[in-house]
Design an enzyme around this catalytic site. Structure first.
Site, mmCIF file in Angstrom:
data_model
loop_
_atom_site.group_PDB
_atom_site.id
_atom_site.type_symbol
_atom_site.label_atom_id
_atom_site.label_comp_id
_atom_site.label_asym_id
_atom_site.label_seq_id
_atom_site.Cartn_x
_atom_site.Cartn_y
_atom_site.Cartn_z
ATOM 1 N N HIS A 74 4.621 -4.066 -20.210
ATOM 2 C CA HIS A 74 5.184 -3.094 -19.407
ATOM 3 C C HIS A 74 4.848 -1.700 -19.870
ATOM 4 O O HIS A 74 5.833 -0.893 -20.086
ATOM 5 C CB HIS A 74 6.652 -3.440 -19.164
ATOM 6 C CG HIS A 74 7.168 -3.057 -18.149
ATOM 7 N ND1 HIS A 74 8.365 -3.412 -17.113
ATOM 8 C CD2 HIS A 74 6.764 -1.803 -17.219
ATOM 9 C CE1 HIS A 74 8.774 -2.819 -16.166
ATOM 10 N NE2 HIS A 74 7.857 -1.462 -16.033
ATOM 11 N N GLU A 76 11.701 -9.905 -19.862
ATOM 12 C CA GLU A 76 11.128 -8.972 -20.694
ATOM 13 C C GLU A 76 12.004 -8.490 -21.741
ATOM 14 O O GLU A 76 13.345 -8.255 -21.320
ATOM 15 C CB GLU A 76 10.641 -7.602 -19.843
ATOM 16 C CG GLU A 76 9.649 -7.891 -18.733
ATOM 17 C CD GLU A 76 9.285 -6.781 -18.100
ATOM 18 O OE1 GLU A 76 9.845 -5.540 -18.542
ATOM 19 O OE2 GLU A 76 8.424 -6.889 -17.227
ATOM 20 N N ALA A 130 2.364 0.208 -18.136
ATOM 21 C CA ALA A 130 1.505 0.680 -17.191
ATOM 22 C C ALA A 130 1.370 2.287 -17.178
ATOM 23 O O ALA A 130 0.673 2.984 -16.761
ATOM 24 C CB ALA A 130 1.413 0.035 -15.868
ATOM 25 N N LEU A 169 0.800 -1.228 0.062
ATOM 26 C CA LEU A 169 0.000 -0.091 0.033
ATOM 27 C C LEU A 169 0.860 1.373 0.049
ATOM 28 O O LEU A 169 0.734 2.127 0.815
ATOM 29 C CB LEU A 169 -0.875 -0.039 1.102
ATOM 30 C CG LEU A 169 -2.077 1.019 1.000
ATOM 31 C CD1 LEU A 169 -3.255 0.583 0.097
ATOM 32 C CD2 LEU A 169 -2.928 1.011 2.614
ATOM 33 N N GLY A 170 1.668 1.555 -0.988
ATOM 34 C CA GLY A 170 2.489 2.647 -1.053
ATOM 35 C C GLY A 170 1.917 3.528 -1.940
ATOM 36 O O GLY A 170 0.650 3.702 -2.052
ATOM 37 N N ARG A 171 2.854 4.071 -2.859
ATOM 38 C CA ARG A 171 2.044 5.446 -3.673
ATOM 39 C C ARG A 171 1.164 4.729 -4.793
ATOM 40 O O ARG A 171 0.072 5.371 -4.866
ATOM 41 C CB ARG A 171 3.386 5.907 -4.464
ATOM 42 C CG ARG A 171 4.062 7.041 -3.688
ATOM 43 C CD ARG A 171 5.203 7.557 -4.572
ATOM 44 N NE ARG A 171 6.043 6.406 -5.196
ATOM 45 C CZ ARG A 171 7.509 6.312 -4.663
ATOM 46 N NH1 ARG A 171 7.647 6.900 -3.551
ATOM 47 N NH2 ARG A 171 8.082 5.274 -4.958
ATOM 48 N N ILE A 172 1.353 3.666 -5.516
ATOM 49 C CA ILE A 172 0.544 3.201 -6.418
ATOM 50 C C ILE A 172 -0.709 2.442 -5.817
ATOM 51 O O ILE A 172 -1.697 2.522 -6.071
ATOM 52 C CB ILE A 172 1.377 2.109 -7.531
ATOM 53 C CG1 ILE A 172 2.418 3.211 -8.096
ATOM 54 C CG2 ILE A 172 0.299 1.657 -8.505
ATOM 55 C CD1 ILE A 172 3.378 2.236 -9.099
ATOM 56 N N THR A 197 1.179 -5.371 -11.689
ATOM 57 C CA THR A 197 1.737 -4.072 -12.518
ATOM 58 C C THR A 197 3.044 -3.760 -11.764
ATOM 59 O O THR A 197 3.584 -2.626 -12.027
ATOM 60 C CB THR A 197 0.604 -3.082 -12.630
ATOM 61 O OG1 THR A 197 0.410 -2.669 -11.199
ATOM 62 C CG2 THR A 197 -0.320 -3.239 -13.539
ATOM 63 N N ALA A 198 3.399 -4.588 -10.929
ATOM 64 C CA ALA A 198 4.802 -4.187 -10.253
ATOM 65 C C ALA A 198 6.158 -4.645 -10.974
ATOM 66 O O ALA A 198 6.713 -3.906 -11.701
ATOM 67 C CB ALA A 198 4.621 -4.714 -8.676
ATOM 68 N N ARG A 199 6.570 -5.933 -10.674
ATOM 69 C CA ARG A 199 7.671 -6.445 -11.372
ATOM 70 C C ARG A 199 7.154 -8.068 -11.579
ATOM 71 O O ARG A 199 6.654 -8.739 -10.500
ATOM 72 C CB ARG A 199 8.788 -6.472 -10.280
ATOM 73 C CG ARG A 199 9.598 -5.090 -10.665
ATOM 74 C CD ARG A 199 10.058 -4.851 -11.977
ATOM 75 N NE ARG A 199 10.640 -3.503 -11.993
ATOM 76 C CZ ARG A 199 10.081 -2.296 -12.214
ATOM 77 N NH1 ARG A 199 8.680 -2.548 -12.810
ATOM 78 N NH2 ARG A 199 10.529 -1.376 -12.389
HETATM 79 N N1 LIG Z 1 4.400 -1.519 -14.825
HETATM 80 C C1 LIG Z 1 4.984 -0.391 -14.646
HETATM 81 O O1 LIG Z 1 5.327 0.419 -15.444
HETATM 82 C C2 LIG Z 1 5.509 0.056 -12.959
HETATM 83 C C3 LIG Z 1 5.881 -0.519 -12.161
HETATM 84 N N2 LIG Z 1 6.226 -0.202 -10.954
HETATM 85 C C4 LIG Z 1 6.623 -1.056 -10.006
HETATM 86 O O2 LIG Z 1 5.733 -0.628 -8.804
HETATM 87 C C5 LIG Z 1 6.526 -0.785 -7.548
HETATM 88 C C6 LIG Z 1 5.643 0.029 -6.461
HETATM 89 O O3 LIG Z 1 5.888 1.385 -6.712
HETATM 90 P P1 LIG Z 1 5.207 2.473 -5.881
HETATM 91 O O4 LIG Z 1 3.875 2.372 -5.214
HETATM 92 O O5 LIG Z 1 5.638 3.746 -6.324
HETATM 93 O O6 LIG Z 1 6.321 2.017 -4.627
HETATM 94 P P2 LIG Z 1 6.264 2.439 -2.860
HETATM 95 O O7 LIG Z 1 7.679 2.419 -2.526
HETATM 96 O O8 LIG Z 1 5.458 3.905 -2.868
HETATM 97 O O9 LIG Z 1 5.393 1.333 -2.635
HETATM 98 C C7 LIG Z 1 5.825 0.156 -2.174
HETATM 99 C C8 LIG Z 1 5.173 -0.481 -1.024
HETATM 100 O O10 LIG Z 1 5.402 -1.928 -0.867
HETATM 101 C C9 LIG Z 1 5.769 -2.035 0.567
HETATM 102 N N3 LIG Z 1 6.584 -3.232 0.759
HETATM 103 C C10 LIG Z 1 8.009 -3.186 0.347
HETATM 104 N N4 LIG Z 1 8.654 -4.425 0.614
HETATM 105 C C11 LIG Z 1 7.325 -5.293 1.183
HETATM 106 C C12 LIG Z 1 7.220 -6.409 1.390
HETATM 107 N N5 LIG Z 1 8.502 -7.249 1.654
HETATM 108 N N6 LIG Z 1 6.067 -6.998 1.943
HETATM 109 C C13 LIG Z 1 4.942 -6.335 1.825
HETATM 110 N N7 LIG Z 1 4.983 -4.899 1.367
HETATM 111 C C14 LIG Z 1 6.400 -4.512 0.991
HETATM 112 C C15 LIG Z 1 6.211 -0.867 1.121
HETATM 113 O O11 LIG Z 1 6.207 -0.874 2.527
HETATM 114 C C16 LIG Z 1 5.480 0.212 0.408
HETATM 115 O O12 LIG Z 1 4.437 0.589 0.820
HETATM 116 C C17 LIG Z 1 7.899 -0.209 -8.052
HETATM 117 O O13 LIG Z 1 8.809 -0.741 -7.099
HETATM 118 C C18 LIG Z 1 7.893 -0.759 -9.450
HETATM 119 O O14 LIG Z 1 8.767 -2.050 -9.322
HETATM 120 C C19 LIG Z 1 6.154 1.061 -10.835
HETATM 121 C C20 LIG Z 1 5.770 2.109 -11.740
HETATM 122 C C21 LIG Z 1 5.627 1.635 -12.889
HETATM 123 O O1 LIG Z 2 8.235 0.224 -14.378
HETATM 124 C C1 LIG Z 2 8.320 1.185 -14.180
HETATM 125 C C2 LIG Z 2 8.746 1.928 -12.920
HETATM 126 O O2 LIG Z 2 8.402 3.213 -12.758
HETATM 127 O O3 LIG Z 2 9.458 1.130 -12.314
#
Ligand SMILES: NC(=O)C1=CN([C@@H]2O[C@H](COP(=O)(O)OP(=O)(O)OC[C@H]3O[C@@H](n4cnc5c(N)ncnc54)[C@H](O)[C@@H]3O)[C@@H](O)[C@H]2O)C=CC1
Ligand SMILES: O=CC(=O)O
Length: 328
Positions: free
Chosen positions: A286, A267, A288, A155-158, A236-238
């Protein structure tokens, strides 16, 4: 002084314009996925704008670039960057946290496509099969989202942006994170669950954790078997947060109803990958965060980070803090 800046793939013109105001800019026309290709490109460069997040910035790569002062991600994931090595070598690593709402919209689009079976219905129309016939195929009936449970992992930014949108659709939101957000639980009326409990009770599970040693294959066979056979998994994460082989098995054998995937362990996803043969998945490349507006925000934010550092200042969104940043 003129700087050399490498941009590892095409970006929005506004970002390029900013970079050109401070140095000579070289843009790679194809995605850089190997260490050797990266070493060839960055050996005498001052800054890299890392566009796709697949470029492997290992210690060996970083040690081959003695003038490198900053790697600015055009996005937020930095799992391909050896941040410890960057720290020791005095290289800043930055992110561009301006894509959360866009990725959340894409996530909701995948959830909608799965719930309403949009991709299957589209194929039926093209094949000349109309509504009446649809009723004869019960697996083509969609489901309502209102009243369904969405389980958010991370429950981070996204994750938060996804939660807001799901609540507006009338869904019940539960979440799992290593950080408990009691403030959000109260204001949004969402509930914290253990990972296993979330998997057991959700109609949709959406993944928003970064890829780390702890989250690698966090969703494997055991976790997929906990999900309801009617539930959908969205990522949509990794890609590597899910064990892909286990997921393919789960989708083929009906442990879960389907999946919406934007990210993959490998990928680009090879065209003959088993996932491409399944009709209960929707796949996007990829993409999103790739809207017109978000691509512009990402390019500008990353370019501004490079400019700050090459002007001798500190970046706004660092993920590390080198003790001795390389001098300009
Ligand atoms: N498909 C795409 O194009 C995109 C993919 N992403 C992926 O989305 C991920 C998340 O982005 P944001 O929300 O901006 O990151 P963020 O850092 O704001 O949120 C990540 C959340 O995951 C939690 N977390 C970390 N490790 C954990 C664990 N072991 N167990 C449970 N929770 C855990 C953190 O406490 C945090 O609340 C990025 O790291 C990136 O890999 C991000 C942007 C675009
Ligand atoms: O996959 C995209 C990112 O912002 O990380």
């Amino acid at each position: 002084m003129t700087f050399k800046i490498i941009v590892t793939y095409r970006i929005d013109e506004e970002g390029l314009k900013l970079l050109k105001s401070i140095g000579d800019v070289f843009i790679s026309e194809k995605m850089i996925t190997s260490e050797d290709e990266l070493i060839k490109n960055i050996s005498d460069t001052d800054a890299v704008l890392a566009v796709r997040g697949v470029e492997p910035f290992t210690r060996r790569v970083l040690e081959s670039a003695p003038k490198l002062k900053i790697i600015a991600r055009h996005g937020v994931g930095y799992d391909k960057i050896d941040v410890n090595a960057a720290n020791e070598l005095g290289i800043w690593v930055t992110i561009a946290p301006v894509n959360a709402s866009t990725v959340a919209e894409h996530t909701i689009a995948l959830i909608m496509a799965l719930a309403k079976k949009l991709f299957k219905l589209d194929r039926f129309v093209r094949d000349g099969v109309w509504y009446k016939e649809r009723m004869e195929f019960p697996d083509l009936l969609g489901i309502d989202l209102a009243g369904r449970v969405l389980g958010i992992i991370g429950l981070g930014r996204i994750g938060q942006e996804v939660a807001k949108r799901a609540l507006a659709l009338g869904m019940k939101v539960i979440y799992y994170d290593i950080v408990r957000r009691e403030d959000l639980e109260r204001t949004w009326n969402i509930e914290y669950r253990s990972l296993n409990e979330l998997l057991r009770t959700s109609d949709f599970v959406s993944i928003h954790v970064p890829l780390t040693n702890e989250t690698y294959h966090m969703i494997g066979e055991k976790e997929l078997r906990l999900m309801k056979p009617t539930a959908y998994l969205v990522n949509t994460a990794r890609g590597a947060v899910i064990d892909t082989d286990a997921l393919v098995k789960a989708l083929k054998e009906g442990w879960i109803a389907g999946a919406g995937l934007d990210v993959f362990e490998e990928e680009p996803l090879p065209p003959n990958h088993p996932l491409t043969k399944l009709d209960n998945v929707i796949l996007t490349p990829h993409a999103a965060s790739l809207t017109i507006e978000c691509r512009r925000r990402l390019a500008i934010t990353a370019a501004e980070e490079i400019i700050r550092v090459l002007r001798g200042g500190e970046p706004r969104y660092p993920v590390n803090r080198p003790l001795n940043p390389r001098r300009v």
